[in-house]
Motif scaffolding. Structure first.
Motif, PDB file in Angstrom:
ATOM      1  N   UNK A  76      -3.828  -5.925   3.925  1.00  0.00           N
ATOM      2  CA  UNK A  76      -3.152  -6.372   3.017  1.00  0.00           C
ATOM      3  C   UNK A  76      -1.815  -5.700   2.947  1.00  0.00           C
ATOM      4  N   UNK A  77      -1.744  -4.452   3.084  1.00  0.00           N
ATOM      5  CA  UNK A  77      -0.291  -3.755   3.002  1.00  0.00           C
ATOM      6  C   UNK A  77       0.225  -4.319   4.329  1.00  0.00           C
ATOM      7  N   UNK A  78      -0.275  -4.464   5.561  1.00  0.00           N
ATOM      8  CA  UNK A  78       0.614  -4.610   6.826  1.00  0.00           C
ATOM      9  C   UNK A  78       1.076  -6.250   6.509  1.00  0.00           C
ATOM     10  N   UNK A  79       0.266  -7.189   5.844  1.00  0.00           N
ATOM     11  CA  UNK A  79       0.575  -8.566   5.589  1.00  0.00           C
ATOM     12  C   UNK A  79       2.072  -8.306   4.315  1.00  0.00           C
ATOM     13  N   UNK A  80       1.678  -7.488   3.652  1.00  0.00           N
ATOM     14  CA  UNK A  80       2.740  -7.514   2.486  1.00  0.00           C
ATOM     15  C   UNK A  80       4.182  -6.898   3.364  1.00  0.00           C
ATOM     16  N   UNK A  81       3.957  -5.973   4.208  1.00  0.00           N
ATOM     17  CA  UNK A  81       5.266  -5.695   4.893  1.00  0.00           C
ATOM     18  C   UNK A  81       5.996  -6.763   5.762  1.00  0.00           C
ATOM     19  N   UNK A  82       5.024  -7.495   6.415  1.00  0.00           N
ATOM     20  CA  UNK A  82       5.600  -8.902   7.164  1.00  0.00           C
ATOM     21  C   UNK A  82       6.476  -9.687   6.141  1.00  0.00           C
TER      22      UNK A  82
END
Length: 266
Positions: free
Chosen positions: A209-215
């Protein structure tokens, strides 16, 4: 010839009388796999594996339990993707147990008991690698989807926890606030393991989820709109909007930089 060799010669061929070999023969003779026996064998092995996973034997079930086909937890949801095209697995759910019966006998309100039972089966499915939808739950308990939604909402508020039903986990509909909460906790300095414990999620899910947020954050800074970001990240537009809301609320300097870069006429 030794006795063991004679026995093997006589009875050995019986080992070839298997369901797998019968299915392989059928594919070869009826579906053009005569030049692809290895592929036929691999396909049959996979089909048998899927079938065995779906068929729950009675000795695995306790009193008050039932098997149910659920969508796999890691399955990607997409627009227009039907359940027929969605990976599933059979899970075992505890519909009613000894404590439920005891609570009924002691006069616990049906509504309170139903909330707990609904949350329990959803958590059980999730622990087995799958997710139940509110429609699944409605069918299992013979109540309306509206009632399921209301009871789940009440349970989550009362327990201050996110129940991992499919709408939450796969970003279906508007109920995706748990992901925004995870990102919010991260921006406040909480570590992955702390976030996972607080939100009842696996650490790997939190990191995803955090990786998606960074994208989303990166694409947002480039001036892309919600639809474009959703398309490029394979996230729902509602989730993208939630992430942008987190950016606006908790990263005001970043948000202001975006506003300055994307001023009309620049």
């Amino acid at each position: 010839m030794t006795k063991s060799k004679i026995s093997k010669q006589i009875y050995g061929p019986l080992q070839q009388k298997t369901l797998k070999n019968e299915l392989i023969r059928y594919l070869i003779e009826n579906y053009g796999f005569d030049t692809k026996p290895k592929i036929a064998s691999a396909i049959v092995s996979d089909f048998i594996s899927i079938y065995e996973e779906a068929m729950v034997s009675k000795d695995r079930l306790s009193s008050g339990q039932m098997p149910w086909p659920a969508v796999k937890k890691d399955e990607k949801h997409g627009n227009g993707k039907t359940l027929a095209k969605t990976a599933q697995k059979t899970v075992i759910l505890t519909i009613i147990d000894a404590k439920d019966l005891s609570d009924l006998a002691n006069g616990i309100p049906i509504k309170e008991l139903t909330k707990r039972r609904i949350a329990r089966v959803i958590k059980e499915a999730f622990a087995q690698g799958a997710v139940l939808s509110q429609t699944d739950v409605a069918a299992i308990f013979s109540i309306s989807t509206g009632k399921v939604s209301r009871l789940l909402s009440q349970y989550q508020k009362e327990k201050d926890q996110v129940v991992p039903y499919r709408g939450n986990v796969h970003d279906i509909g508007r109920t995706v606030t748990h992901k925004a909460k995870i990102v919010s906790m991260h921006l406040k300095g909480f570590q992955t393991i702390e976030i996972a414990r607080a939100t009842k999620h696996a650490p790997g899910c939190v990191d995803r989820y955090l990786a998606d947020f960074e994208k989303v954050k990166m694409l947002f800074k480039q001036g892309m709109n919600t639809s474009e970001i959703a398309y490029l990240t394979s996230l729902s537009e509602s989730l993208v909007l939630e992430y942008i809301g987190v950016i606006k609320e908790q990263l005001p300097d970043f948000y202001q930089e975006y506003i300055n870069i994307n001023k009309p006429g620049d």
